[in-house]
Design an enzyme around this catalytic site. Structure first.
Site, PDB file in Angstrom:
ATOM      1  N   GLY A 162       5.678   6.297   0.923  1.00 19.23           N
ATOM      2  CA  GLY A 162       6.480   6.957  -0.095  1.00 19.23           C
ATOM      3  C   GLY A 162       5.584   7.488  -1.195  1.00 19.23           C
ATOM      4  CG  MET A 204      -2.084   5.434  -2.037  1.00 24.35           C
ATOM      5  SD  MET A 204      -1.883   3.687  -1.571  1.00 24.35           S
ATOM      6  CE  MET A 204      -3.275   2.958  -2.444  1.00 24.35           C
ATOM      7  CD  GLU A 248       3.320   3.944  -5.902  1.00 22.14           C
ATOM      8  OE1 GLU A 248       2.168   3.491  -5.854  1.00 22.14           O
ATOM      9  OE2 GLU A 248       4.200   3.639  -5.066  1.00 22.14           O
TER      10      GLU A 248
HETATM   11 ZN   LIG Z   1       3.121  -0.511  -4.045  1.00 18.18          ZN
END
Ligand SMILES: [Zn+2]
Length: 909
Positions: free
Chosen positions: A311, A313, A347
């Protein structure tokens, strides 16, 4: 099978594939030798390190120079690594995979020697040999070239609208495809990177650009040296991007300097980054406030990648996302905006959890993923206190309980014995259970103490690495309410053993005392072969209600069975998981259940959700029958909370899809319609900005159209689908003609009702679009076609260049999940598995075993097992994933067998 089921399966599959950037990897069987003949002979035979590298050769710093021309099939590079060698060595090991090494030099004490490079294991272990013994500080220089990867990991290319771009995905062990190095998280060193790209391209890496020079049509871009980082957090990107220079995030009390922020997308899509860029400041501010320390890196770029396996990074300073998570504007649905916020916060939380403090080894990946999952909800709760974000964390915790009920469930902190274990470490247990358990302990210790523990841990280990013990030690030290040994024992009991606790509660009263008897075991559903005896040190909070009052009491259950005498009068009801703070299910006597259900208006939404989870658990373990569950349904459906009102749908769908024969289906449709009669009138079909209303509306429409099959609703949805896709008119997408929350369902229903002609139309729209959302919707709906010839045509798209690598599952899963196409798809899958694998990163190969989860019978179970028997060892992560799939079929079969008679009786009433 109705699309709702497919969609929820797809969601879980996508989650499994790694919704958040945390994609790991392992490697193929091949040996690549240096282009140059190896000058070294007399190679000592020793054991090739397949897991961790030895401790006596340690990288200190990297200088990387990569020439990336995305139009080509290969890239080239020079890697110079400063290394400290303990003792005298004529050879040592590091990582590199599929890399063709040219010149290899070893510089020691001012002298340069020609060395050799040989890949000695398919997982990417490389042996470097030296003609002379080396010791102390040396410099290793390697010139090399390598192909761009074809399956979305390492350094790979994406082509859109005739333009070529290069991106990277290195977690867990794919940096070794892009440069030789010490590809383990504990080796944190500074990186000085230079990218040489075509003159008209933009080059991006983890730090700000410090110089850029052009010559001969190429541009050489040097980036500032990084702080110490592990290889998996390095990132490169190159291409003719749209770069949106956003205003710097202003300095704050915590961060003394402004933070440069940019958005990056492929050409023509930059204007869709504004919403995501605008939302960044609130999240960064919330995180900085929680940690009490500034965002740790010099800049922040967010990149929308058109083809991406995970999804997102969390690369340091250059976070990559699927386009669907980053590209949209104010008119996007509330769900999409929320999804972006959650992933973005996840993230960004990694910039501390994982990036600033890094797990020493993959067994502690939960220190990244559990924390980022938990922290995303906490940060969003701080940024938008009215947004109910912590409730989403609870939902995820409740959602993972089914997976945690498997005998084959992992524990949060799982030993890593092979690359299979690295692959399977990125699962729902690490993310959702880990997040839920952190939430349990945050509640147990109190938010302030918990935060102090987190801050102290961050401070001690910043820019370094840490282990579970390091974290738990700080947590225990920060607690002002609990003895350290209790915190350590309790935390480890959830971390170091798998499974879902079941709390059995019994109570009785005397005049002024309430006696509570608690018993714990491991929860298993019908058909499980698991052993129930298991013990946790478990924080348990009860709420006891009497008249208009209620009292919350927290206990610590450290034995298998314990009794507690609480002062007070006999309560009218007791909920054994107050505020749903604990990660466990509960059971109790029928009378206690009745008392609780009769006072359900006195429980808060979180408690209702915990109660529903436990009711579901009771149904799945056979302690509650169909008639009882259905007798409770009206009360749940009447709730104003969408989570509660929609909760019976899961079991209703199971009955419809797995238990009912054709004759019974119609009767079920009638009953389900009666249950939910009037509910949809309240929401209507028009788009709403209220997220909770939208969630209710989406779930209702899907259930009523696809499971209850309401004819009038289906007819309306067909009209919406036609208008949205310009069917039999201009073949253009008309976003204004559809409610985005329900348009996916509308397209599915239209495929059913209009047949192949509409499917052709959808495919034309999908393949002609570069918009990831439009493509996902239309391609996913087209894959719902049931006509065998057309279905076969759709499946062949899995091998077409017209779809992206990350769309392969979009066409495959609906086909294997629908009863009508399941058999043919299973045959097709078996014939074509090798071609399918070519488009999936190797780290994800083991997950294809999930196609078996479409079945609910033992004959097919045996077929699935036999098909995978010979190849499972070659599929990274395969053995555990296959075991879970086969176990899931056992559970499904047992559940149908147990409840079928009960459903027949209920339908006969
Ligand atoms: Zn993660």
């Amino acid at each position: 099978m109705p699309k709702a089921v497919i969609r929820s399966l797809l969601v879980s599959i996508i989650l499994v594939v790694g919704l958040y950037g945390c994609q790991q990897d392992a490697e193929t069987p091949q040996t690549v030798k240096s282009d140059e003949p190896a000058p070294v002979t007399n190679k000592a035979k020793d054991k090739i390190p397949l897991g961790q590298l030895p401790d006596d050769v340690w990288p200190l710093a990297y200088e990387l120079e990569l020439t990336i021309i995305p139009e080509l099939d290969e890239f080239s590079g020079k890697a110079a690594i400063d290394i400290e060698i303990n003792g005298s060595k004529d050879h040592f090991y590091l990582h590199g995979k599929g890399i063709f090494a040219g010149k290899v030099h070893l510089i020691n004490e001012g002298e340069s020697h020609v060395g050799s490079y040989e890949q000695v294991d398919p997982s990417g272990v490389v042996r470097i040999d030296s003609p002379v013994p080396l010791q102390g500080r040396i410099r290793l220089e390697i010139e090399y070239h390598a192909p761009f990867n074809q399956a979305l990991h390492g350094l790979y290319k994406v082509t859109e609208s005739g333009k070529h771009y290069a991106f990277t995905q290195f977690e867990a062990i794919s940096a070794r495809l892009a440069f030789p190095g010490f590809d383990e998280p504990r080796f944190k060193t500074p990186f000085s990177t230079t990218l040489v790209v075509p003159e008209n391209h933009v080059a991006i890496s983890n730090t700000p650009e410090i110089s850029s020079t052009t010559a001969g049509g190429m541009k050489e871009v040097r980036f500032a040296p990084t702080k110490p980082l592990p290889t998996y957090l390095i990132a490169f990107a190159a291409g003719d991007f749209d770069v949106v220079e956003w205003a710097d995030l202003p300095a704050t009390e915590i961060r003394q300097r402004p933070l440069p922020l940019r958005g990056v997308a492929v050409k023509g899509k930059g204007h869709q980054l504004d919403y995501a860029l605008k939302g960044t400041e609130a999240i960064v501010t919330a995180l900085e406030s929680y940690f009490g320390t500034p965002y740790p890196w010099a800049k922040l770029d967010i990149l929308a990648v058109p083809d991406f396996a995970a999804g997102a990074m969390e690369n340091v300073g250059a976070i990559t996302y699927r386009e669907t998570l980053l590209l949209f504007d104010e008119t996007a649905t509330p769900s999409r905006k929320r999804r972006y916020k959650m992933v973005h916060a996840h993230e960004l939380a990694h910039q501390w959890f994982g990036n600033l403090v890094t797990p020493a080894w993959w067994n502690d990946i939960w220190l990244n993923e559990s924390f980022a999952t938990w922290m995303a909800h906490v940060a969003m709760d701080m940024a938008e206190p009215d947004g109910n974000y912590r409730r989403d964390l609870l939902s995820r915790g409740l959602g993972v309980m089914a997976g945690d009920s498997l005998v084959n469930a992992r524990q949060i902190r799982q030993p890593i014995l092979s690359n299979n274990d690295i692959s399977t470490a990125f699962d729902g247990i690490t993310y959702a259970k880990g997040g839920a358990v952190l939430s349990t302990f945050e509640s147990f210790l109190g938010r302030e103490d918990f935060r102090r523990g987190v801050r102290n841990y961050m401070e001690e280990f910043q820019y370094g690495t840490a282990t579970a013990d390091d974290f738990i030690r700080h947590l225990a030290a920060a607690s002002t309410s609990q003895p350290a040994e209790v915190v350590i024992s309790a935390f480890n009991s959830f971390l170091e053993q798998p499974g879902l606790p079941l709390l059995e509660m019994a109570s009785d009263c005397t005049d002024d005392t309430v006696n509570i008897h608690l018993k714990q075991s491991r929860y298993f559903p019908l058909g499980s072969k698991g052993e129930q005896a298991q013990q946790w040190t478990m924080p348990v909070c009860l709420r006891l209600g009497q008249a208009d009052e209620s009292i919350k009491t927290c206990l610590l259950l450290s034995e298998n069975e314990q009794s507690f005498a609480l002062p007070g009068a006999c309560p009218d009801w007791i909920i054994p998981n107050a505020d749903s703070a604990g990660y466990y299910r509960f059971s109790m006597s029928e009378d206690d259940w009745s008392s609780l259900l009769n006072h359900s208006d006195r429980q808060n939404t979180n408690e209702m959700m915990a109660m529903l989870g436990s009711l579901t658990g009771a149904f799945n373990s056979g302690d509650l029958d169909v008639a009882s569950l259905m007798s409770i349904a009206p009360q749940l459906i009447a709730s104003p909370d969408w989570q509660v009102a929609t909760s019976p749908m899961g079991q209703m769908r199971f009955m419809y899809d797995r238990m009912a024969d054709e004759g019974q289906k119609h009767a079920l449709e009638q009953r389900f319609n009666a249950f939910y009669a009037g509910k949809l009138d309240a929401t209507g079909l028009q788009a709403t900005a209220d997220r909770d209303q939208a969630r209710l509306q989406g779930a209702l429409v899907t259930f009523l159209a696809e499971t209850a099959r309401q004819p009038e609703l289906r007819a309306e949805l067909v009209e919406m689908a036609k208008a949205y896709t310009g069917y039999e008119s201009d073949k253009q997408i008309h976003p204004e003609a559809a409610n985005p929350i329900i348009v996916g369902t509308a397209l599915d229903v239209a495929v059913d009702e209009l047949g192949n002609h509409f499917v052709d139309h959808l495919l034309q729209v999908a393949l002609g679009s570069t918009d990831a959302v439009v493509r996902g919707r239309t391609l996913g709906a087209a894959a719902n076609v049931k006509d065998p010839a057309k279905a076969a045509e759709v499946l062949q798209l899995a091998f077409s260049d017209e779809i992206r690598d990350n769309e392969v599952f979009t066409v495959l899963y609906p086909q294997v999940m629908m009863q009508e196409t399941r058999e043919a798809t299973w045959s097709w899958f078996q014939e074509n598995i090798d071609r399918i694998l070519e488009r999936i990163p190797e780290s994800g190969w083991g997950r294809v075993t999930f196609v078996g989860s479409a079945f609910c019978n033992t004959t097919k179970q045996a077929e699935v097992e036999a098909f995978f028997a010979d190849r499972i060892e070659s599929l990274t992560g395969g053995p555990r994933n296959l075991a879970k799939t086969l176990e899931g079929i056992d559970l499904c079969v047992a559940k149908v067998q147990h409840h079928k008679d009960g459903m027949d009786t209920w339908l006969g009433q």
